[in-house]
Design a protein around this motif. Structure first.
Motif, mmCIF file in Angstrom:
data_model
loop_
_atom_site.group_PDB
_atom_site.id
_atom_site.type_symbol
_atom_site.label_atom_id
_atom_site.label_comp_id
_atom_site.label_asym_id
_atom_site.label_seq_id
_atom_site.Cartn_x
_atom_site.Cartn_y
_atom_site.Cartn_z
ATOM 1 N N SER A 1 -11.229 -8.220 17.475
ATOM 2 C CA SER A 1 -10.745 -9.595 17.603
ATOM 3 C C SER A 1 -11.141 -10.446 16.401
ATOM 4 O O SER A 1 -10.366 -11.288 15.949
ATOM 5 C CB SER A 1 -11.290 -10.227 18.889
ATOM 6 N N ARG A 2 -12.333 -10.235 15.856
ATOM 7 C CA ARG A 2 -12.829 -11.071 14.761
ATOM 8 C C ARG A 2 -12.270 -10.632 13.402
ATOM 9 O O ARG A 2 -11.964 -11.476 12.547
ATOM 10 C CB ARG A 2 -14.356 -11.032 14.718
ATOM 11 N N TYR A 3 -12.139 -9.343 13.194
ATOM 12 C CA TYR A 3 -11.754 -8.827 11.887
ATOM 13 C C TYR A 3 -10.301 -8.385 11.812
ATOM 14 O O TYR A 3 -9.817 -8.001 10.739
ATOM 15 C CB TYR A 3 -12.687 -7.676 11.499
ATOM 16 N N GLY A 4 -9.591 -8.444 12.929
ATOM 17 C CA GLY A 4 -8.178 -8.094 12.938
ATOM 18 C C GLY A 4 -7.936 -6.697 12.415
ATOM 19 O O GLY A 4 -8.748 -5.790 12.581
ATOM 20 N N PHE A 5 -6.794 -6.503 11.800
ATOM 21 C CA PHE A 5 -6.503 -5.253 11.099
ATOM 22 C C PHE A 5 -5.583 -5.570 9.935
ATOM 23 O O PHE A 5 -5.002 -6.662 9.855
ATOM 24 C CB PHE A 5 -5.892 -4.196 12.032
ATOM 25 N N SER A 6 -5.451 -4.628 9.034
ATOM 26 C CA SER A 6 -4.619 -4.819 7.850
ATOM 27 C C SER A 6 -3.396 -3.917 7.917
ATOM 28 O O SER A 6 -3.437 -2.834 8.503
ATOM 29 C CB SER A 6 -5.413 -4.494 6.577
ATOM 30 N N VAL A 7 -2.314 -4.382 7.319
ATOM 31 C CA VAL A 7 -1.115 -3.551 7.156
ATOM 32 C C VAL A 7 -1.003 -3.158 5.689
ATOM 33 O O VAL A 7 -1.388 -3.920 4.797
ATOM 34 C CB VAL A 7 0.156 -4.286 7.624
ATOM 35 N N GLU A 8 -0.516 -1.958 5.445
ATOM 36 C CA GLU A 8 -0.375 -1.488 4.068
ATOM 37 C C GLU A 8 0.952 -1.981 3.496
ATOM 38 O O GLU A 8 1.971 -1.995 4.183
ATOM 39 C CB GLU A 8 -0.450 0.028 4.019
ATOM 40 N N VAL A 9 0.928 -2.387 2.248
ATOM 41 C CA VAL A 9 2.129 -2.979 1.637
ATOM 42 C C VAL A 9 2.607 -2.206 0.407
ATOM 43 O O VAL A 9 3.543 -2.637 -0.255
ATOM 44 C CB VAL A 9 1.885 -4.456 1.268
ATOM 45 N N ASP A 10 1.971 -1.064 0.106
ATOM 46 C CA ASP A 10 2.393 -0.262 -1.041
ATOM 47 C C ASP A 10 2.238 1.207 -0.679
ATOM 48 O O ASP A 10 1.176 1.793 -0.828
ATOM 49 C CB ASP A 10 1.544 -0.603 -2.266
ATOM 50 N N GLU A 11 3.330 1.802 -0.196
ATOM 51 C CA GLU A 11 3.258 3.181 0.284
ATOM 52 C C GLU A 11 3.046 4.183 -0.848
ATOM 53 O O GLU A 11 2.754 5.345 -0.599
ATOM 54 C CB GLU A 11 4.528 3.524 1.055
ATOM 55 N N ARG A 12 3.195 3.743 -2.087
ATOM 56 C CA ARG A 12 2.937 4.618 -3.238
ATOM 57 C C ARG A 12 1.683 4.185 -3.989
ATOM 58 O O ARG A 12 1.503 4.525 -5.154
ATOM 59 C CB ARG A 12 4.152 4.618 -4.170
ATOM 60 N N GLY A 13 0.812 3.433 -3.295
ATOM 61 C CA GLY A 13 -0.396 2.934 -3.934
ATOM 62 C C GLY A 13 -1.642 3.385 -3.201
ATOM 63 O O GLY A 13 -2.418 2.554 -2.720
ATOM 64 N N TYR A 14 -1.852 4.699 -3.118
ATOM 65 C CA TYR A 14 -2.984 5.239 -2.359
ATOM 66 C C TYR A 14 -4.308 4.591 -2.765
ATOM 67 O O TYR A 14 -5.113 4.203 -1.913
ATOM 68 C CB TYR A 14 -3.046 6.755 -2.555
ATOM 69 N N GLU A 15 -4.539 4.445 -4.046
ATOM 70 C CA GLU A 15 -5.829 3.929 -4.503
ATOM 71 C C GLU A 15 -5.972 2.428 -4.245
ATOM 72 O O GLU A 15 -7.062 1.879 -4.405
ATOM 73 C CB GLU A 15 -6.030 4.239 -5.986
ATOM 74 N N ARG A 16 -4.903 1.749 -3.840
ATOM 75 C CA ARG A 16 -4.964 0.323 -3.554
ATOM 76 C C ARG A 16 -4.979 0.027 -2.052
ATOM 77 O O ARG A 16 -4.989 -1.131 -1.639
ATOM 78 C CB ARG A 16 -3.771 -0.394 -4.199
ATOM 79 N N GLY A 17 -4.966 1.061 -1.226
ATOM 80 C CA GLY A 17 -4.857 0.859 0.212
ATOM 81 C C GLY A 17 -6.095 0.226 0.820
ATOM 82 O O GLY A 17 -7.228 0.451 0.358
ATOM 83 N N ALA A 18 -5.885 -0.549 1.881
ATOM 84 C CA ALA A 18 -7.011 -1.127 2.629
ATOM 85 C C ALA A 18 -7.609 -0.085 3.564
ATOM 86 O O ALA A 18 -8.826 0.107 3.607
ATOM 87 C CB ALA A 18 -6.551 -2.353 3.415
#
Length: 615
Positions: free
Chosen positions: A408-425
């Motif tokens: 509830s406090r930290y939520g979750f993240s969605v990925e916005v670059d499917e070709r950016g493995y090293e930039r993923g959350a």
């Protein structure tokens, strides 16, 4: 603050303690919509962004959804100066000869959804929108609402929309074919799992649609049904059971578990507590029900959920299209006004007279077998370990349903670059790559089981790669154990919880062998490698902006490293706490043989996965 709270949240500054405060909140939310009513008042257009349905339907959504709050307010005696807008809008929108006609429904259509609010209004306050109209307008309305019945409603909570329209037509004396009314009610019963839980259709997911749709509409039915209706009694009994579980999706500060789709409906999540009051179901002591309701609204009053003109934005904790669904138009967020259902009750109702009461959740984990979750309550937060849900149909379905953990406090993240493995959350996830560009995460499960307070899943990121994952609560920590079988070398990145990131990189971060930590002014997030062999490298990932639901800029502690061909066991301890709360040392890896024995002995299939999903 980086925004002006007086314009970025209509609830800002409202103490949200009393019934009068809730009335004031409703007006504050509705009034910014007034400039956007069309000349004939049948449409409300709030933005240029689109949903998958047509623009007229989006305008109807903007028009109709405020009625979920305004209708109970009027039924409870509230004074509202703009009922002529809705009376004229309904008459013109359903008049085929008017320029603002809403259009003929030719198939399963978004208009079917929005007509439920109008059916609810006809049932509750016909004197506001029906009685003053001339005969021709009434005939048009009756014809339009009955025309929807030519097509089947979607096989999920949509079936309640027809029931609500039926109730409205009955109230104003319109005769119609009731052939499908009982059939739809029986089909809705077919989604019931037991112990208060439903699923929303023949799908492998159990999300917020259960409280803010299935139970919400069922409790409205229970309140408004004819005396002696056996189904009304069943809805009350199921809701009473459900309340004892769903309270664990709320934290002690009023936040709710950020999980699943349609989170742009925001405080609709608290609508269940108001619906209990509306239907006179004291599932918990009234003070506890009121406490959950009020704390939830106060939580939302602290976030920039509106645009500068006070119109609610698509997003969650702030305006954000990345996390939206294809069916979210600019009017969609106004389903949040479902939370105002208890305004139908007079000030003398025990819900309003009760003193707010807190909830002592205790420190022990709570297993919820139907959604496949184990809940861990912390100060200002609730964490859900999760296995067994999936959604292949919605954008970011893996992030919304298949992470290992939600909060509830930290939520979750969605990925916005499917070709950016090293930039993923990759918060709450294990991402695997065989080329350092593309990646795979858990999207669904072949097996999902629960045994006591422990979860197990078997999933396949590729056809030839198998991962078995155990999730174990451990106080303010949780442990993940992954056994990976792969015919080729892979690279892995595993994320902890995302916390808000300060400007000028003012947060304190630690990156070392086997550990990553990030500490902000308010929170500490940690991830520790407790694998039996070798340590992954710790990294404090500055995630791409606007990927997290609650905070626009975040840091995610991660562990990264290679996975050789063959069988590899990775074990991870993860924690995030409010500053001042000491989570203690990271727990050790549990004995894998004992985990396997536990599930052979006690493992049962999670209800959410126990269905052959249809696409």
């Amino acid at each position: 603050m980086t925004y002006d709270p007086t314009t970025a949240n209509p609830l800002y500054g409202n103490p949200l303690k009393t019934r009068d405060d809730i009335e004031q909140a409703l007006h504050a939310l509705f009034n910014p919509l007034l400039p956007f009513f069309s000349e004939g008042r049948a449409r409300v257009r709030l933005s240029g962004n689109a949903a998958h349905f047509d623009r007229i339907a989006a305008d109807v959504e903007g028009f109709a959804r405020p009625l979920w709050g305004l209708t109970p307010y009027a039924a409870g005696g509230g004074s509202f100066d703009y009922w002529d807008y809705f009376r004229d809008g309904i008459a013109n929108g359903m008049d085929p000869d008017h320029p603002e006609f809403w259009g003929t429904v030719e198939r399963t259509d978004q208009r079917m959804v929005e007509m439920a609010a109008i059916g609810f209004t006809l049932r509750m306050v016909p004197e506001k929108v029906w009685d003053p109209l001339p005969g021709r307008a009434k005939d048009n309305i009756a014809t339009y609402l009955k025309s929807l019945r030519r097509y089947a409603y979607a096989n999920n909570n949509w079936k309640f929309f027809r029931i609500l329209v039926d109730m409205g037509l009955t109230r104003v004396g319109v005769d119609f074919d009731r052939t499908l009314t009982e059939q739809y009610l029986e089909e809705l019963d077919g989604f019931y799992l037991g112990e208060g839980w439903y699923r929303d259709g023949n799908v492998r997911r159990v999300d917020h649609y259960i409280p803010f749709a299935m139970h919400f509409y069922g409790l409205i039915y229970a309140k408004l049904a004819a005396p002696g209706d056996a189904r009304a009694d069943a809805y009350r009994e199921r809701a009473a059971l459900f309340a004892k579980d769903i309270r664990h999706w709320f934290d002690d500060d009023g936040g709710t578990l950020a999980f699943g789709r349609s989170l742009t409906y925001r405080f609709a999540c608290g609508g269940f507590w108001g619906a209990l009051a509306f239907a006179d179901v004291e599932a918990l002591p009234w003070g506890e029900i009121k406490g959950h309701f009020m704390r939830h609204l106060r939580w939302w009053s602290r976030h920039p959920i509106a645009d500068r003109d006070g119109v609610l934005s698509i997003g969650y904790g702030y305006p954000n299209l990345f996390m939206s669904e294809s069916y979210n138009s600019a009017g969609s967020p106004y389903w949040a006004l479902k939370a105002f259902l208890p305004l139908a009750l007079g000030a003398d109702h025990p819900f309003w007279r009760a003193e707010e009461a807190g909830t002592d959740f205790g420190s022990d984990p709570v297993a919820l077998k139907h959604p496949g979750m184990v809940m861990q309550h912390q100060k200002g937060n609730v964490v859900a370990l999760s296995s067994g849900q999936q959604n292949h149909q919605m954008r970011h379905g893996a992030e919304k349903y298949a992470k290992f953990v939600y909060s509830s406090r930290y939520g979750f993240s969605v990925e916005v670059d499917e070709r950016g493995y090293e930039r993923g959350a990759f918060d709450g996830m294990l991402a695997l790559s065989d080329g350092m560009r593309h990646y795979r995460v858990r999207e669904d499960n072949e097996v999902a089981q629960i045994a006591g307070n422990t979860l197990f899943a078997r999933w396949k990121p590729w056809d030839d790669v198998t991962v078995e994952t155990w999730l174990v609560p451990a106080g303010d920590w949780h442990v993940r154990v992954h056994r990976i079988e792969t015919p080729r070398a892979l690279h892995a990145t595993e994320g902890g919880f995302a916390i808000g990131r300060a400007d000028l990189d003012a947060d304190h971060c630690e990156e070392a062998d086997g550990v990553a930590r990030a500490q902000s002014e308010t929170d500490l997030s940690q991830i520790v490698d407790i694998s039996p062999e070798g340590k992954r490298q710790g990294r404090a990932q500055r995630a791409l902006p606007n990927t997290n639901l609650i905070v626009a800029k975040t840091i995610v502690p991660q562990l990264t490293g290679g996975v050789p061909a063959g069988t590899t066991v990775l074990a991870t301890a993860v924690s995030a706490t409010v500053n001042g709360v000491d989570p203690g040392e990271a727990p050790a890896m549990p004995d894998l043989g004992e985990l396997e024995a536990l599930f052979r002995r006690e493992g049962v299939t999670v209800s959410a996965i126990d269905i052959a999903e249809r696409y």
